[in-house]
Design a protein around this motif. Structure first.
Motif, PDB file in Angstrom:
ATOM      1  N   LEU A 186      12.132  38.355  44.801  1.00  0.00           N
ATOM      2  CA  LEU A 186      10.843  39.053  44.686  1.00  0.00           C
ATOM      3  C   LEU A 186       9.771  38.110  45.209  1.00  0.00           C
ATOM      4  CD1 LEU A 186       9.221  41.501  43.572  1.00  0.00           C
ATOM      5  CD2 LEU A 186       9.061  40.261  41.405  1.00  0.00           C
ATOM      6  N   GLU A 189       4.396  40.823  43.662  1.00  0.00           N
ATOM      7  CA  GLU A 189       4.161  42.131  43.044  1.00  0.00           C
ATOM      8  C   GLU A 189       2.694  42.216  42.663  1.00  0.00           C
ATOM      9  OE1 GLU A 189       6.692  42.832  39.672  1.00  0.00           O
ATOM     10  OE2 GLU A 189       5.891  41.157  38.536  1.00  0.00           O
ATOM     11  N   LEU A 203       3.662  49.066  39.803  1.00  0.00           N
ATOM     12  CA  LEU A 203       3.641  47.816  40.564  1.00  0.00           C
ATOM     13  C   LEU A 203       4.163  48.078  41.966  1.00  0.00           C
ATOM     14  CD1 LEU A 203       5.186  45.362  37.941  1.00  0.00           C
ATOM     15  CD2 LEU A 203       2.801  45.437  38.713  1.00  0.00           C
ATOM     16  N   GLU A 204       3.497  47.521  42.959  1.00  0.00           N
ATOM     17  CA  GLU A 204       4.031  47.532  44.321  1.00  0.00           C
ATOM     18  C   GLU A 204       4.697  46.178  44.513  1.00  0.00           C
ATOM     19  OE1 GLU A 204       1.120  47.840  47.447  1.00  0.00           O
ATOM     20  OE2 GLU A 204       2.577  48.706  48.846  1.00  0.00           O
ATOM     21  N   GLN A 205       5.929  46.194  44.937  1.00  0.00           N
ATOM     22  CA  GLN A 205       6.707  44.950  44.991  1.00  0.00           C
ATOM     23  C   GLN A 205       7.244  44.705  46.399  1.00  0.00           C
ATOM     24  OE1 GLN A 205       9.621  46.056  41.998  1.00  0.00           O
ATOM     25  NE2 GLN A 205       8.626  44.734  40.496  1.00  0.00           N
TER      26      GLN A 205
END
Ligand code: SAM
Length: 213
Positions: A186, A189, A203-205
């Motif tokens: 990741l 985010e 959440l945009e990840q």
């Protein structure tokens, strides 16, 4: 989703997923894919995203697939390009210079259509696929791209608060789909904006997927 669902969205101009500028997680993190000019990036379920133009401006070869013919034609018109158009085993191929876009079903694409792929850019593609079709999507993507490295941009939110698409694809789902083929990291985010951000605290990840050797 069924093709007719997406064609209706385009017909009725219900394309809230289309962004007015290149996605900022793309522009911020694309260098992590370590691509050089002349290399190729594949964009599944590409819509008419300005992300396509941005990657072309970096000297990359860009190949995409999209159900909607009008969206594909809009990209070439926007770029001032007149594509060669031909039938290609059940899909229609639009090509000019370094840009090749197919109209048709992603699941009908073969490695012959897209050739060498150095990286995949998935923004709002996996999240557009129903949870039942996710496994098939990821397996097909790996098959046709030779398990290329990938920048994956999606959403994580409480699915009980709204229906997809976009569907919530939490980290556990990303791992379940890609951990056999990729190392998964990741990289950012943030709170999602736009319609999804208004409806729930999504959440945009951004995920970086690196093939396991
Ligand atoms: C949520 S939109 C994202 C579009 C684009 N990636 C963007 O960032 O704007 C999903 C797009 O995938 C297309 N699509 C959905 N399923 C598809 C399939 N199986 N084959 C080709 N296109 C598909 C839809 O028409 C729609 O334009």
């Amino acid at each position: 989703m069924e093709q007719e669902f997406w064609q209706a969205r385009w017909r009725e101009n219900r394309i809230g997923f289309h962004e007015a500028a290149p996605n900022s997680l793309l522009t911020k993190h694309f260098s992590q894919l370590a691509l050089e000019a002349g290399q190729s990036v594949f964009v599944p379920l590409c819509g008419k995203a300005l992300d396509l133009d941005w990657r072309l401006s970096k000297g990359l070869r860009v190949t995409g697939v999209e159900f909607n013919q009008g969206a594909v034609e809009a990209v070439f018109a926007r770029l001032g390009l007149v594509p060669e158009v031909c039938q290609a085993d059940g899909l229609i191929r639009y090509q000019s210079g370094e840009l090749t876009l197919y109209t048709g079903d992603f699941f009908d694409l073969s490695p012959v259509h897209i050739g060498q792929v150095d990286a995949v850019y998935d923004r709002a593609a996996l999240v557009a696929v129903t949870p039942e079709d996710r496994q098939a999507y990821a397996a097909h993507l790996n098959r046709i791209t030779g398990t290329a490295r990938q920048l994956l941009i999606g959403f994580d939110y409480d699915q009980s608060l709204m229906d997809g698409p976009p569907f919530s694809v939490p980290g556990s789902a990303v791992h379940a789909l890609y951990q056999v083929s990729h190392e998964i990291r990741l990289i950012e985010e943030r709170a999602a904006d736009g319609r999804i951000g208004e409806r729930c605290s999504a959440l945009e990840q951004a995920w970086l997927l690196t093939p396991l050797v």
